[in-house]
Design an enzyme around this catalytic site. Structure first.
Site, PDB file in Angstrom:
ATOM      1  N   GLY A 248     -75.086   7.380  66.036  1.00  0.00           N
ATOM      2  CA  GLY A 248     -73.693   7.490  66.479  1.00  0.00           C
ATOM      3  C   GLY A 248     -73.057   8.674  66.463  1.00  0.00           C
ATOM      4  O   GLY A 248     -72.402   9.213  66.241  1.00  0.00           O
TER       5      GLY A 248
ATOM      6  N   SER B  76     -77.230  11.640  68.888  1.00  0.00           N
ATOM      7  CA  SER B  76     -78.528  13.079  68.594  1.00  0.00           C
ATOM      8  C   SER B  76     -79.671  12.799  69.806  1.00  0.00           C
ATOM      9  O   SER B  76     -80.294  14.309  70.453  1.00  0.00           O
ATOM     10  CB  SER B  76     -80.086  11.914  67.308  1.00  0.00           C
ATOM     11  OG  SER B  76     -80.233  10.853  68.327  1.00  0.00           O
ATOM     12  N   SER B  77     -79.010  11.783  71.250  1.00  0.00           N
ATOM     13  CA  SER B  77     -79.642  12.104  72.397  1.00  0.00           C
ATOM     14  C   SER B  77     -79.676  12.911  73.435  1.00  0.00           C
ATOM     15  O   SER B  77     -79.677  13.623  73.466  1.00  0.00           O
ATOM     16  CB  SER B  77     -79.792  10.893  73.406  1.00  0.00           C
ATOM     17  OG  SER B  77     -78.821   9.954  72.509  1.00  0.00           O
ATOM     18  N   ALA B  78     -77.726  13.371  72.939  1.00  0.00           N
ATOM     19  CA  ALA B  78     -77.256  14.018  73.767  1.00  0.00           C
ATOM     20  C   ALA B  78     -77.740  15.698  73.102  1.00  0.00           C
ATOM     21  O   ALA B  78     -77.839  16.275  74.243  1.00  0.00           O
ATOM     22  CB  ALA B  78     -76.268  13.763  73.657  1.00  0.00           C
TER      23      ALA B  78
ATOM     24  N   ASP C  55     -70.522  13.663  74.450  1.00  0.00           N
ATOM     25  CA  ASP C  55     -71.199  13.732  74.022  1.00  0.00           C
ATOM     26  C   ASP C  55     -72.137  15.339  74.728  1.00  0.00           C
ATOM     27  O   ASP C  55     -71.867  15.854  73.742  1.00  0.00           O
ATOM     28  CB  ASP C  55     -72.756  12.811  73.188  1.00  0.00           C
ATOM     29  CG  ASP C  55     -71.850  11.460  72.287  1.00  0.00           C
ATOM     30  OD1 ASP C  55     -70.417  11.230  72.735  1.00  0.00           O
ATOM     31  OD2 ASP C  55     -72.912  10.627  72.325  1.00  0.00           O
TER      32      ASP C  55
HETATM   33  O1  PMV Z   1     -73.242   6.352  69.980  1.00  0.00           O
HETATM   34  P1  PMV Z   1     -73.858   7.628  70.189  1.00  0.00           P
HETATM   35  O2  PMV Z   1     -73.692   8.676  69.080  1.00  0.00           O
HETATM   36  O3  PMV Z   1     -74.505   7.511  71.435  1.00  0.00           O
HETATM   37  O4  PMV Z   1     -71.330   8.034  71.487  1.00  0.00           O
HETATM   38  C1  PMV Z   1     -71.600   6.462  72.478  1.00  0.00           C
HETATM   39  C2  PMV Z   1     -70.498   6.791  72.868  1.00  0.00           C
HETATM   40  C3  PMV Z   1     -70.103   5.733  74.007  1.00  0.00           C
HETATM   41  O5  PMV Z   1     -67.920   6.053  74.046  1.00  0.00           O
HETATM   42  C4  PMV Z   1     -70.544   4.361  73.559  1.00  0.00           C
HETATM   43  C5  PMV Z   1     -70.926   6.434  75.375  1.00  0.00           C
HETATM   44  C6  PMV Z   1     -70.857   7.697  75.947  1.00  0.00           C
HETATM   45  O6  PMV Z   1     -71.684   8.345  76.898  1.00  0.00           O
HETATM   46  O7  PMV Z   1     -69.812   8.155  76.018  1.00  0.00           O
END
Ligand code: PMV
Length: 313
Positions: free
Chosen positions: A85, A88-90, A132
């Site tokens: 959460g 990391s992928s971004a 992200d």
């Molecule tokens: O879980 P993460 O860090 O990939 O965050 C996702 C955030 C979302 O709002 C659920 C998806 C998005 O692309 O904004």
């Protein structure tokens, strides 16, 4: 021959996750945990020594395609647990985009890098917001679709949504993250919300309320109102729970942290991953999180966005 090394920070979402996918307001802060990509040209494209596979390395494949990139060898190093959460992928996508652009001698335009990372997330998750990707690329504090008067960075549109991304001051506040240790990929969580929203007006109303809460939170951040922001974070956690993206481990950590915090909530896509608490007693919050089986850490905000260096061989 030279290697290009690029890194980008992870982030946590203060308010607005999931609703931001549908164009509602949200705010995120970059944190002092980075993802590093080291690339060089190679006749045998590989990722950490394993052959590059289009279907497996979806984020990378999208960025390679968008940049008509020559075959590369990629080595990665990460301080951000995947599926935690914390983006990391971004961070990987933003760092990889910057690295291949530098390798090809192209201009390092922040917006272009953010769009690459957003498109990579979109392809891998089936749907995404550029939140992200923007936070990892620009660093500091990033607001999406906030009130007028913010410092604008860029606008990104896809399908029927437009996200106006702006920069915000990083607040002088202390946040503690608690990782459940449960890896929860973003794609399935985003898909769960899409299905719920498609069949229920109630879900759409919850998403609207999350957006409204984020808008109020951006105001609280602007005037350093810790108590107000904390209350909104806890309220947001309730809304996200109703939406079905929390889990018992996250609720346990949020409850434990709340006693020593202004407010606490899950952060990111949920289903596992992490929660975040706003507090002026980080030690007590860390203790409470650890006692309930979570992995706590105090995050340092104000982290620099994507950065690139060239290493001559
Ligand atoms: O879980 P993460 O860090 O990939 O965050 C996702 C955030 C979302 O709002 C659920 C998806 C998005 O692309 O904004």
């Amino acid at each position: 021959m030279s290697d290009i090394v690029a890194s980008a920070p992870g982030k946590f979402i203060v308010l607005g996750e999931h609703a931001v996918v549908y164009g509602k307001p949200a705010v995120a802060l970059a944190v002092d945990r980075r993802f590093t990509c080291r690339v060089r040209r190679s006749s045998r494209p590989n990722v950490n020594g394993r052959p590059f596979e289009r279907g497996v390395h979806l984020h990378l494949d999208t960025i390679i395609g968008r940049n008509s990139c020559p075959p590369v060898s990629l080595e990665t190093e990460s301080e951000i647990p995947s599926g935690s959460g914390l983006g990391s992928s971004a961070a990987m996508s933003s760092a990889f985009s910057a690295a291949v652009r530098a390798l090809c001698g192209r201009e390092l335009d922040e917006r272009e890098i953010a769009v690459d990372a957003f498109e990579a997330e979109y392809a891998a998750q089936g749907r995404a917001s550029p939140m992200d990707a923007s936070a990892s690329t620009h660093g500091g504090g990033v607001v999406v679709n906030g009130p007028r008067g913010d410092r604008p960075l860029w606008s990104i549109s896809k399908n029927s949504n437009t996200w106006d991304v702006s920069e915000t001051d990083v607040p002088e506040m202390t946040f503690v993250v608690g990782y459940t240790g449960i890896k929860a990929p973003t794609g399935p969580q985003v898909e769960k919300v899409r299905k719920y929203r498609a069949k229920s007006r109630f879900a759409a109303e919850i998403l609207d309320e999350i957006g409204q809460t984020a808008l109020e939170g951006i105001g609280a951040l602007d005037c350093n109102d810790v108590e107000g922001l904390g209350r909104l974070m806890t309220h947001d956690h309730k809304l996200l729970s109703i939406l079905g993206v929390s889990c018992k481990e996250l609720n346990k950590l949020v409850n434990a942290a709340e006693r020593h915090s202004y407010g606490a909530k899950l952060t990111g896509s949920g289903g596992g991953g992490s929660m975040v608490a706003l507090t002026d007693d980080p030690e007590a919050v860390c203790k409470a999180i650890a006692l309930r089986g979570g992995q706590p850490f105090v995050v340092r905000t104000g982290e620099e966005g994507v950065r690139v260096s060239e290493i001559l061989q």
